[in-house]
Structure formats: structure tokens, C-alpha cells
Design a protein around this motif. Structure first.
Motif, PDB file in Angstrom:
ATOM      1  N   VAL A  17      14.371  27.939  -5.444  1.00 57.28           N
ATOM      2  CA  VAL A  17      13.785  29.269  -5.609  1.00 57.28           C
ATOM      3  C   VAL A  17      12.556  29.402  -4.712  1.00 57.28           C
ATOM      4  O   VAL A  17      12.385  30.412  -4.016  1.00 57.28           O
ATOM      5  CB  VAL A  17      13.431  29.536  -7.089  1.00 57.28           C
ATOM      6  CG1 VAL A  17      12.543  30.755  -7.232  1.00 57.28           C
ATOM      7  CG2 VAL A  17      14.693  29.699  -7.924  1.00 57.28           C
ATOM      8  N   LEU A  18      11.715  28.377  -4.711  1.00 56.33           N
ATOM      9  CA  LEU A  18      10.503  28.407  -3.885  1.00 56.33           C
ATOM     10  C   LEU A  18      10.852  28.502  -2.398  1.00 56.33           C
ATOM     11  O   LEU A  18      10.261  29.306  -1.661  1.00 56.33           O
ATOM     12  CB  LEU A  18       9.651  27.163  -4.157  1.00 56.33           C
ATOM     13  CG  LEU A  18       8.360  27.067  -3.381  1.00 56.33           C
ATOM     14  CD1 LEU A  18       7.416  28.206  -3.754  1.00 56.33           C
ATOM     15  CD2 LEU A  18       7.699  25.732  -3.617  1.00 56.33           C
ATOM     16  N   VAL A  19      11.804  27.711  -1.944  1.00 52.58           N
ATOM     17  CA  VAL A  19      12.201  27.756  -0.531  1.00 52.58           C
ATOM     18  C   VAL A  19      12.794  29.123  -0.186  1.00 52.58           C
ATOM     19  O   VAL A  19      12.515  29.677   0.882  1.00 52.58           O
ATOM     20  CB  VAL A  19      13.189  26.615  -0.210  1.00 52.58           C
ATOM     21  CG1 VAL A  19      13.830  26.801   1.152  1.00 52.58           C
ATOM     22  CG2 VAL A  19      12.486  25.272  -0.271  1.00 52.58           C
ATOM     23  N   GLY A  20      13.601  29.683  -1.085  1.00 50.97           N
ATOM     24  CA  GLY A  20      14.160  31.013  -0.838  1.00 50.97           C
ATOM     25  C   GLY A  20      13.080  32.071  -0.693  1.00 50.97           C
ATOM     26  O   GLY A  20      13.140  32.922   0.197  1.00 50.97           O
ATOM     27  N   ILE A  21      12.053  31.985  -1.544  1.00 47.99           N
ATOM     28  CA  ILE A  21      10.941  32.938  -1.449  1.00 47.99           C
ATOM     29  C   ILE A  21      10.178  32.733  -0.149  1.00 47.99           C
ATOM     30  O   ILE A  21       9.803  33.705   0.519  1.00 47.99           O
ATOM     31  CB  ILE A  21      10.016  32.799  -2.677  1.00 47.99           C
ATOM     32  CG1 ILE A  21      10.735  33.304  -3.928  1.00 47.99           C
ATOM     33  CG2 ILE A  21       8.703  33.532  -2.463  1.00 47.99           C
ATOM     34  CD1 ILE A  21      10.003  33.019  -5.223  1.00 47.99           C
ATOM     35  N   THR A  40      17.236  36.833   6.367  1.00 44.05           N
ATOM     36  CA  THR A  40      17.117  37.499   5.073  1.00 44.05           C
ATOM     37  C   THR A  40      18.268  37.125   4.151  1.00 44.05           C
ATOM     38  O   THR A  40      18.060  36.794   2.980  1.00 44.05           O
ATOM     39  CB  THR A  40      17.080  39.033   5.266  1.00 44.05           C
ATOM     40  OG1 THR A  40      15.992  39.366   6.128  1.00 44.05           O
ATOM     41  CG2 THR A  40      16.919  39.735   3.945  1.00 44.05           C
ATOM     42  N   ILE A  41      19.470  37.144   4.674  1.00 39.66           N
ATOM     43  CA  ILE A  41      20.638  36.796   3.862  1.00 39.66           C
ATOM     44  C   ILE A  41      20.555  35.333   3.420  1.00 39.66           C
ATOM     45  O   ILE A  41      20.832  35.013   2.260  1.00 39.66           O
ATOM     46  CB  ILE A  41      21.942  37.076   4.637  1.00 39.66           C
ATOM     47  CG1 ILE A  41      22.117  38.581   4.812  1.00 39.66           C
ATOM     48  CG2 ILE A  41      23.140  36.471   3.925  1.00 39.66           C
ATOM     49  CD1 ILE A  41      23.247  38.970   5.723  1.00 39.66           C
ATOM     50  N   VAL A  46      19.738  31.217  -0.840  1.00 39.52           N
ATOM     51  CA  VAL A  46      19.014  30.043  -1.350  1.00 39.52           C
ATOM     52  C   VAL A  46      18.303  30.399  -2.647  1.00 39.52           C
ATOM     53  O   VAL A  46      18.322  29.623  -3.613  1.00 39.52           O
ATOM     54  CB  VAL A  46      18.026  29.509  -0.287  1.00 39.52           C
ATOM     55  CG1 VAL A  46      17.119  28.437  -0.864  1.00 39.52           C
ATOM     56  CG2 VAL A  46      18.782  28.966   0.913  1.00 39.52           C
ATOM     57  N   LEU A  47      17.682  31.550  -2.709  1.00 38.70           N
ATOM     58  CA  LEU A  47      16.993  32.000  -3.919  1.00 38.70           C
ATOM     59  C   LEU A  47      17.967  32.135  -5.086  1.00 38.70           C
ATOM     60  O   LEU A  47      17.709  31.638  -6.191  1.00 38.70           O
ATOM     61  CB  LEU A  47      16.296  33.339  -3.652  1.00 38.70           C
ATOM     62  CG  LEU A  47      15.576  33.987  -4.823  1.00 38.70           C
ATOM     63  CD1 LEU A  47      14.310  33.212  -5.150  1.00 38.70           C
ATOM     64  CD2 LEU A  47      15.255  35.425  -4.499  1.00 38.70           C
ATOM     65  N   LEU A  48      19.092  32.780  -4.854  1.00 41.64           N
ATOM     66  CA  LEU A  48      20.086  32.964  -5.919  1.00 41.64           C
ATOM     67  C   LEU A  48      20.698  31.636  -6.365  1.00 41.64           C
ATOM     68  O   LEU A  48      20.975  31.437  -7.547  1.00 41.64           O
ATOM     69  CB  LEU A  48      21.173  33.930  -5.477  1.00 41.64           C
ATOM     70  CG  LEU A  48      20.743  35.385  -5.359  1.00 41.64           C
ATOM     71  CD1 LEU A  48      21.891  36.231  -4.830  1.00 41.64           C
ATOM     72  CD2 LEU A  48      20.256  35.908  -6.688  1.00 41.64           C
ATOM     73  N   PHE A  49      20.897  30.714  -5.422  1.00 39.05           N
ATOM     74  CA  PHE A  49      21.430  29.411  -5.806  1.00 39.05           C
ATOM     75  C   PHE A  49      20.423  28.654  -6.674  1.00 39.05           C
ATOM     76  O   PHE A  49      20.813  27.955  -7.615  1.00 39.05           O
ATOM     77  CB  PHE A  49      21.796  28.576  -4.582  1.00 39.05           C
ATOM     78  CG  PHE A  49      22.450  27.278  -4.954  1.00 39.05           C
ATOM     79  CD1 PHE A  49      23.756  27.257  -5.418  1.00 39.05           C
ATOM     80  CD2 PHE A  49      21.760  26.094  -4.852  1.00 39.05           C
ATOM     81  CE1 PHE A  49      24.359  26.061  -5.785  1.00 39.05           C
ATOM     82  CE2 PHE A  49      22.346  24.891  -5.217  1.00 39.05           C
ATOM     83  CZ  PHE A  49      23.654  24.876  -5.674  1.00 39.05           C
ATOM     84  N   GLY A  50      19.137  28.797  -6.381  1.00 37.06           N
ATOM     85  CA  GLY A  50      18.121  28.167  -7.221  1.00 37.06           C
ATOM     86  C   GLY A  50      18.116  28.740  -8.629  1.00 37.06           C
ATOM     87  O   GLY A  50      18.021  28.002  -9.613  1.00 37.06           O
TER      88      GLY A  50
END
Length: 75
Positions: A17-21, A40-41, A46-50
């Protein structure tokens, strides 16, 4: 938490989640030659997978707790 896999699942999910943000905010830059839409995609994925990893880990932890509670009542 008796199961170390639960801790690993939460840590992995939180870090994803942190890396996605960080990717979405532009702190982590991918290659400059790639389309910004790809960045962006990729950040959203990555955020959604977290988030998915955190939800799955929490669900498994709750199921294990219920199973342990149920097995103690059977004894």
C-alpha cells in the motif's frame, strides 16, 4: 498473534500500500521513457494488491480464531 504468517501478510500488505501511494504521488519514478499513464495504472495495481493482501490476511486470521474457539468448545 500466534501465526507468523499473519504478521508477514500484514507487513507485506502495508508495504505494498505504501509503495503504491509513493508511486502515485510521484516519489518513486518509473522509467522516464514510459507513458505517465502506465505509472498511474501500475501504482493503482500495487495499491489495490496491498489492500487485497491485508483483507485476505485479516479474513484468514479471523477464520483461524473462530476455528480455535470452536475446537476449544468441543473439548
Amino acid at each position: 498473534m500466534r501465526n507468523p504468517n499473519v504478521l508477514i501478510g500484514y507487513l507485506l500488505g502495508g508495504s505494498m500500500v505504501l509503495v503504491g501511494i509513493l508511486i502515485l504521488t510521484g516519489v518513486f519514478k518509473l522509467r522516464a521513457t514510459w507513458d505517465p499513464l502506465f505509472e498511474t495504472i501500475f501504482g493503482i495495481v500495487v495499491l489495490l494488491f496491498g489492500v487485497y493482501r491485508i483483507v485476505i490476511t485479516d479474513t484468514k486470521r479471523r477464520q483461524d480464531e473462530r476455528r480455535d474457539l470452536y475446537s476449544h468448545h468441543q473439548e
